[in-house]
Design a protein around this motif. Structure first.
Motif, short mmCIF file in Angstrom:
data_model
loop_
_atom_site.label_atom_id
_atom_site.label_comp_id
_atom_site.label_asym_id
_atom_site.label_seq_id
_atom_site.Cartn_x
_atom_site.Cartn_y
_atom_site.Cartn_z
N LEU A 229 5.78 6.92 8.46
CA LEU A 229 5.25 5.78 8.99
C LEU A 229 4.29 5.04 7.99
N LEU A 230 3.37 5.86 7.18
CA LEU A 230 2.57 5.39 6.36
C LEU A 230 3.20 4.44 5.14
N ILE A 231 4.47 5.02 4.86
CA ILE A 231 5.54 4.18 3.71
C ILE A 231 5.86 2.89 4.48
N CYS A 232 6.29 2.94 5.73
CA CYS A 232 6.83 1.69 6.59
C CYS A 232 5.58 0.69 6.43
N ASP A 233 4.27 1.11 7.12
CA ASP A 233 3.40 0.48 7.15
C ASP A 233 3.13 -0.33 6.10
N ARG A 234 2.85 0.22 4.80
CA ARG A 234 2.46 -0.07 3.30
C ARG A 234 3.59 -1.37 3.01
N TYR A 235 4.96 -1.16 3.45
CA TYR A 235 5.80 -2.19 3.01
C TYR A 235 5.50 -3.49 3.97
N ILE A 236 5.23 -3.15 5.24
CA ILE A 236 5.02 -4.48 6.19
C ILE A 236 3.67 -5.02 5.64
N GLU A 237 2.54 -4.38 5.33
CA GLU A 237 1.30 -5.17 4.85
C GLU A 237 1.67 -5.88 3.56
N TYR A 238 2.44 -5.17 2.62
CA TYR A 238 2.70 -6.00 1.38
C TYR A 238 3.26 -7.35 1.84
N SER A 239 4.65 -7.18 2.64
CA SER A 239 5.16 -8.33 3.04
C SER A 239 4.34 -9.45 3.69
N LYS A 240 3.19 -8.86 4.73
CA LYS A 240 2.51 -9.93 5.35
C LYS A 240 1.77 -10.75 4.45
N ASN A 241 1.37 -10.02 3.21
CA ASN A 241 0.68 -10.86 2.30
C ASN A 241 1.18 -11.77 1.61
N LEU A 242 2.67 -11.47 1.00
CA LEU A 242 3.45 -12.63 0.67
C LEU A 242 3.90 -13.37 1.39
N ILE A 243 4.06 -13.22 2.95
CA ILE A 243 4.10 -14.16 3.62
C ILE A 243 3.08 -15.39 4.00
N GLU A 244 1.81 -14.78 4.10
CA GLU A 244 0.77 -15.55 4.06
C GLU A 244 0.47 -16.48 2.70
N ALA A 262 2.83 -15.87 12.95
CA ALA A 262 1.76 -15.44 13.30
C ALA A 262 1.83 -14.23 14.37
N SER A 263 2.60 -14.64 15.42
CA SER A 263 2.92 -13.72 16.39
C SER A 263 3.71 -12.27 15.94
N ILE A 264 4.55 -12.66 15.06
CA ILE A 264 4.97 -11.34 14.91
C ILE A 264 4.34 -10.37 13.93
N LEU A 265 3.60 -11.14 12.79
CA LEU A 265 2.36 -10.24 12.11
C LEU A 265 1.61 -9.71 12.63
N ASN A 266 0.97 -10.17 13.95
CA ASN A 266 0.03 -9.77 14.58
C ASN A 266 0.41 -8.43 15.57
N GLN A 267 1.70 -8.23 15.68
CA GLN A 267 2.34 -7.20 16.34
C GLN A 267 2.16 -5.98 15.33
N HIS A 268 1.93 -6.09 14.30
CA HIS A 268 1.83 -4.89 13.35
C HIS A 268 0.53 -4.01 13.45
N GLN A 269 0.70 -2.81 13.95
CA GLN A 269 -0.51 -2.01 14.21
C GLN A 269 -0.34 -0.60 13.29
N PRO A 270 -1.03 -0.43 12.34
CA PRO A 270 -0.94 0.66 11.47
C PRO A 270 -0.85 2.00 12.25
N VAL A 271 0.28 2.54 12.65
CA VAL A 271 0.23 3.56 13.46
C VAL A 271 -0.08 4.94 12.65
N ALA A 272 0.36 5.09 11.54
CA ALA A 272 -0.24 6.11 10.51
C ALA A 272 -1.69 6.63 10.50
N LYS A 273 -2.14 5.31 10.26
CA LYS A 273 -3.82 5.26 10.38
C LYS A 273 -4.50 5.83 11.83
#
Length: 279
Positions: A229-244, A262-273
């Motif tokens: 999950l941490l691996i997945c979260d990191r890729y999501i976070e990196y892509s979020k920054n690229l999108i923004e 914005a709605s899709i990006l806000n769905q992301h909650q770092p579950v691993a954390k």
């Protein structure tokens, strides 16, 4: 720039046209109704905004691309759901799913033949080839690293849209479109993993992260689940920054797409954390 009500009207109209093409009554008796992704249609409409295309061309490009995408997605469902011990009814459903994908592909080729646009045919054909090559690598688990796996998923999700934007000379959209669709896929895969303990991407991740483990994902330890999950979260976070960053480079981004991103990006909650904090 397209006005908001115009965007929503075009979105509704094109979705209705796609549904009329793909919702075949006989097939729907045996297979799941294909998903007509409004976000993909919205991206297509947004890419074509400001390009001085006729309504007919815009509808044709969007309809053609969506039919290809649905055909590819339908064939992918066969790979996901095939089982060696399936019943005769399940086998019939799988065979009809293959035929449905072929049927949608046929509709796509019919539309292309009517347009007589060789450049568009070549562009989308390259996208189809890329998607299929990377799907084979992912499903047969031939990728030899996590970075390559994620790159393949990104290609699978975004290649058709990048090829169309290249064809339309609107390459400024490539990164935002592919990263947005990539994030959507990762969020869906993560949700499935959390719910049932397995998903296409997480099975591939598990093999790469824990090559000595032969167990199912649902049977791996909590710590191993957290790591995936941490691996997945990191890729999501990196892509979020690229999108923004990327949306700032797009002139006249319409509010409908911006709000949806914005709605899709806000769905992301770092579950691993969250797991780490609970532990």
């Amino acid at each position: 720039m397209i006005k908001l009500h115009d965007i929503r009207t075009k979105l509704t109209d094109i979705k209705k046209q796609v549904e009329q093409k793909v919702l075949h009554p006989y097939l729907l008796n045996y297979i799941k109704s294909p998903i007509v992704d409004e976000d993909r249609i919205l991206i297509l409409i947004s890419i074509m905004d400001k390009l001085e295309l006729s309504s007919r061309d815009m509808q044709n490009y969007a309809l053609t691309t969506m039919l290809v995408q649905i055909a590819l997605d339908t064939h992918e469902n066969v790979s996901k759901n095939s089982m060696p011990d399936e019943s005769s009814d399940e086998q019939k459903g799988r065979q009809l799913t293959v035929l449905a994908g072929d049927y949608y592909s046929g509709l796509y080729y019919k539309l292309l033949a009517e347009t007589d646009d060789l450049s568009l045919i070549k562009a989308l054909s390259k996208g189809i080839k890329e998607v299929n090559e990377h799907k084979i690598s992912v499903y047969q688990r031939e990728v030899d690293g996590i970075e390559k796996l994620m790159g393949s998923i990104k290609t699978i999700e975004g290649s058709l849209f990048c090829k169309l934007s290249d064809y339309l000379q609107a390459t400024v959209w490539n990164e935002v479109a592919s990263e947005f669709l990539f994030v959507k896929r990762l969020l869906n895969e993560k949700a499935q993993f959390l719910q049932v303990g397995s998903s296409v991407i997480f099975e591939a991740l598990k093999k790469l992260a824990f090559p000595k483990s032969d167990s199912k994902s649902r049977e791996i330890s909590k710590e191993q689940q957290q790591y995936l999950l941490l691996i997945c979260d990191r890729y999501i976070e990196y892509s979020k920054n690229l999108i923004e960053k990327g949306i700032k480079q797009i002139p006249h981004l319409n509010d409908v797409l911006e709000s949806r991103i914005a709605s899709i990006l806000n769905q992301h909650q770092p579950v691993a954390k969250t797991f780490v904090e609970e532990g």
